[in-house]
Scaffold this active site. Structure first.
Site, PDB file in Angstrom:
ATOM      1  N   ASN A 132       0.863  -1.181   0.000  1.00 58.26           N
ATOM      2  CA  ASN A 132       0.000   0.000   0.000  1.00 58.26           C
ATOM      3  C   ASN A 132       0.900   1.232   0.000  1.00 58.26           C
ATOM      4  O   ASN A 132       1.471   1.595   1.024  1.00 58.26           O
ATOM      5  CB  ASN A 132      -0.914  -0.006   1.230  1.00 58.26           C
ATOM      6  CG  ASN A 132      -1.773   1.245   1.312  1.00 58.26           C
ATOM      7  OD1 ASN A 132      -1.897   1.997   0.348  1.00 58.26           O
ATOM      8  ND2 ASN A 132      -2.369   1.474   2.468  1.00 58.26           N
ATOM      9  N   LYS A 169       0.116   4.267  -0.358  1.00 51.75           N
ATOM     10  CA  LYS A 169      -0.506   5.473   0.195  1.00 51.75           C
ATOM     11  C   LYS A 169      -0.248   6.665  -0.741  1.00 51.75           C
ATOM     12  O   LYS A 169      -0.362   6.514  -1.959  1.00 51.75           O
ATOM     13  CB  LYS A 169      -0.021   5.698   1.628  1.00 51.75           C
ATOM     14  CG  LYS A 169      -0.254   4.442   2.494  1.00 51.75           C
ATOM     15  CD  LYS A 169      -0.031   4.653   3.961  1.00 51.75           C
ATOM     16  CE  LYS A 169      -0.284   3.354   4.705  1.00 51.75           C
ATOM     17  NZ  LYS A 169      -0.180   3.515   6.162  1.00 51.75           N
ATOM     18  N   HIS A 191      -9.753   1.129   4.703  1.00 56.72           N
ATOM     19  CA  HIS A 191      -8.496   1.311   5.430  1.00 56.72           C
ATOM     20  C   HIS A 191      -8.717   2.283   6.583  1.00 56.72           C
ATOM     21  O   HIS A 191      -9.512   3.221   6.490  1.00 56.72           O
ATOM     22  CB  HIS A 191      -7.419   1.844   4.484  1.00 56.72           C
ATOM     23  CG  HIS A 191      -6.041   1.813   5.066  1.00 56.72           C
ATOM     24  ND1 HIS A 191      -5.584   2.782   5.945  1.00 56.72           N
ATOM     25  CD2 HIS A 191      -5.023   0.930   4.914  1.00 56.72           C
ATOM     26  CE1 HIS A 191      -4.338   2.505   6.291  1.00 56.72           C
ATOM     27  NE2 HIS A 191      -3.985   1.375   5.692  1.00 56.72           N
ATOM     28  N   GLU A 230      -7.090   4.702   7.680  1.00 62.26           N
ATOM     29  CA  GLU A 230      -6.864   6.114   7.358  1.00 62.26           C
ATOM     30  C   GLU A 230      -8.065   6.705   6.621  1.00 62.26           C
ATOM     31  O   GLU A 230      -8.390   7.889   6.791  1.00 62.26           O
ATOM     32  CB  GLU A 230      -5.582   6.258   6.535  1.00 62.26           C
ATOM     33  CG  GLU A 230      -4.342   5.980   7.368  1.00 62.26           C
ATOM     34  CD  GLU A 230      -3.111   5.636   6.549  1.00 62.26           C
ATOM     35  OE1 GLU A 230      -2.078   5.353   7.192  1.00 62.26           O
ATOM     36  OE2 GLU A 230      -3.173   5.636   5.310  1.00 62.26           O
ATOM     37  N   GLU A 247      -5.636  -4.897  10.343  1.00 64.54           N
ATOM     38  CA  GLU A 247      -4.649  -3.856  10.595  1.00 64.54           C
ATOM     39  C   GLU A 247      -4.961  -3.168  11.918  1.00 64.54           C
ATOM     40  O   GLU A 247      -5.825  -2.281  11.973  1.00 64.54           O
ATOM     41  CB  GLU A 247      -4.684  -2.811   9.477  1.00 64.54           C
ATOM     42  CG  GLU A 247      -4.161  -3.305   8.147  1.00 64.54           C
ATOM     43  CD  GLU A 247      -3.689  -2.131   7.293  1.00 64.54           C
ATOM     44  OE1 GLU A 247      -2.551  -2.182   6.814  1.00 64.54           O
ATOM     45  OE2 GLU A 247      -4.449  -1.181   7.130  1.00 64.54           O
ATOM     46  N   GLY A 255       2.148   2.581  10.743  1.00 65.04           N
ATOM     47  CA  GLY A 255       3.027   3.729  10.604  1.00 65.04           C
ATOM     48  C   GLY A 255       3.653   4.202  11.895  1.00 65.04           C
ATOM     49  O   GLY A 255       4.252   5.270  11.954  1.00 65.04           O
ATOM     50  N   SER A 284       3.216  -2.255  10.195  1.00 69.40           N
ATOM     51  CA  SER A 284       4.678  -2.236  10.346  1.00 69.40           C
ATOM     52  C   SER A 284       5.315  -3.574   9.976  1.00 69.40           C
ATOM     53  O   SER A 284       6.240  -4.039  10.659  1.00 69.40           O
ATOM     54  CB  SER A 284       5.067  -1.801  11.763  1.00 69.40           C
ATOM     55  OG  SER A 284       4.617  -0.497  12.036  1.00 69.40           O
TER      56      SER A 284
END
Length: 248
Positions: free
Chosen positions: A9, A11, A94, A96, A166, A172, A212
Site C-alpha cells: 500500500n 498510500k 483502510h 486512514e 490492521e 506507521g 509495520s
C-alpha cells in the site's frame, strides 16, 4: 490451499517515473514466487504501472473507490474507471480512510458490493485502536466491522474478498503486534466468517496482517497458521524490502 498474498500500500507516495522504476527493479526478483504480488498505488500511477507490469506476475490495486458507477461526486473514482484499466484489487475501509475521510461500516459495505459487481477484488480492512485494545474490546470491534462490512455478501462472493487485519495502533508507528497477537485476532476473524458462512467457506478466506510489516519480521508473521499474507505500508516503498517480504 490458500495462496499467500503480499500487497504493498503505497498510500500518497511516488511519481510516475519512481513507480515505473520500482517495477523494473522488482519484477525479475518476484517472478516465479508462489505468492500473489499486488501493488496498491495512487490513481495517477495505476495506468503507467499497468503498462510497466505487463507480462509479469505483479497485480495492481487501487486504494479506494466510490460505490457509484458515475455521477456528481467530485474527486472520486468509480469502479468502472478502475475496471477500464484492468485493476485487480481495491483496498476498502483502510483505517486512514475511516479516520480522516469519514469512511463508515455502511460505506465500506456499499463499496464491497460495488467492487464485487465489477469483478474487482476487495481488500477489506478491519482493526482496532490502541484505546480499544487496551479496553479489551479488540474481538468485539473487529467482529462488528466484519459483520457490518459483509452485510448481504453472498457465499459465492465472500471467497473473492481478502480481509486485512490492521491494528490501527500499529500502522506507521513502528509498533507491531507480535505474530502471536496478530494470529490470535485473525483466528477470531476466521471464526466470525465461520459463524456467518459456515464450515465450507471460512477455510477459503485469505486474511492478511498489516501493521509495520518489514523484511525482518515477515517470515515470522507469515509462518503463523492463520495468516495468509501482509498488507505492507512503508516497507513496500523500498524495492529490496518489498522483495524480501514477498520472498519470505
Amino acid at each position: 490451499m490458500r495462496i499467500p498474498i503480499i500487497a504493498g500500500n503505497w498510500k500518497m507516495h511516488k511519481t510516475i517515473d519512481e513507480a515505473v522504476q520500482f517495477v523494473r527493479e522488482i519484477k525479475d526478483k518476484v517472478q516465479g514466487t508462489d505468492v500473489e504480488v499486488v501493488i496498491c498505488a495512487p490513481f495517477t500511477l495505476l495506468l503507467p504501472l499497468k503498462e510497466a507490469a505487463a507480462g509479469t506476475n505483479i497485480k495492481l490495486g487501487a486504494q479506494n473507490m466510490h460505490w457509484e458507477n458515475q455521477g456528481a461526486f467530485t474527486g472520486e473514482i468509480s469502479p468502472l474507471m478502475l475496471k477500464d484499466i484492468g485493476i485487480d484489487y481495491c483496498i476498502i475501509g483502510h483505517s486512514e480512510r475511516r479516520q480522516y475521510f469519514g469512511e463508515t461500516d455502511e460505506t465500506v459495505n456499499k463499496k464491497i458490493h460495488s467492487a464485487l459487481n465489477h469483478g474487482i477484488k476487495p481488500i477489506f480492512c478491519v482493526g482496532e485502536t490502541l484505546e480499544e485494545r487496551e479496553s479489551g474490546k479488540t474481538e468485539e470491534i473487529v467482529k462488528n466491522q466484519i459483520q457490518k462490512g459483509l452485510v448481504n455478501v453472498t457465499d459465492e462472493d465472500v471467497t473473492k474478498i481478502v480481509i486485512a487485519y490492521e491494528p490501527v495502533w500499529a500502522i506507521g508507528t513502528g509498533r507491531t503486534a507480535t505474530p502471536e497477537q496478530a494470529n490470535e485476532v485473525i483466528y477470531q476473524i476466521r471464526e466470525t466468517i465461520k459463524e456467518l458462512y459456515g464450515e465450507g467457506i471460512y477455510t477459503e478466506i485469505r486474511i492478511q496482517y498489516g501493521g509495520s510489516v518489514k523484511g525482518s519480521n515477515a517470515e515470522e508473521i507469515m509462518n503463523q497458521e492463520d495468516i495468509d499474507g501482509a498488507l505492507v505500508g512503508g516497507a513496500s516503498l523500498l524495492p529490496d524490502e518489498f522483495v524480501q517480504i514477498v520472498n519470505f
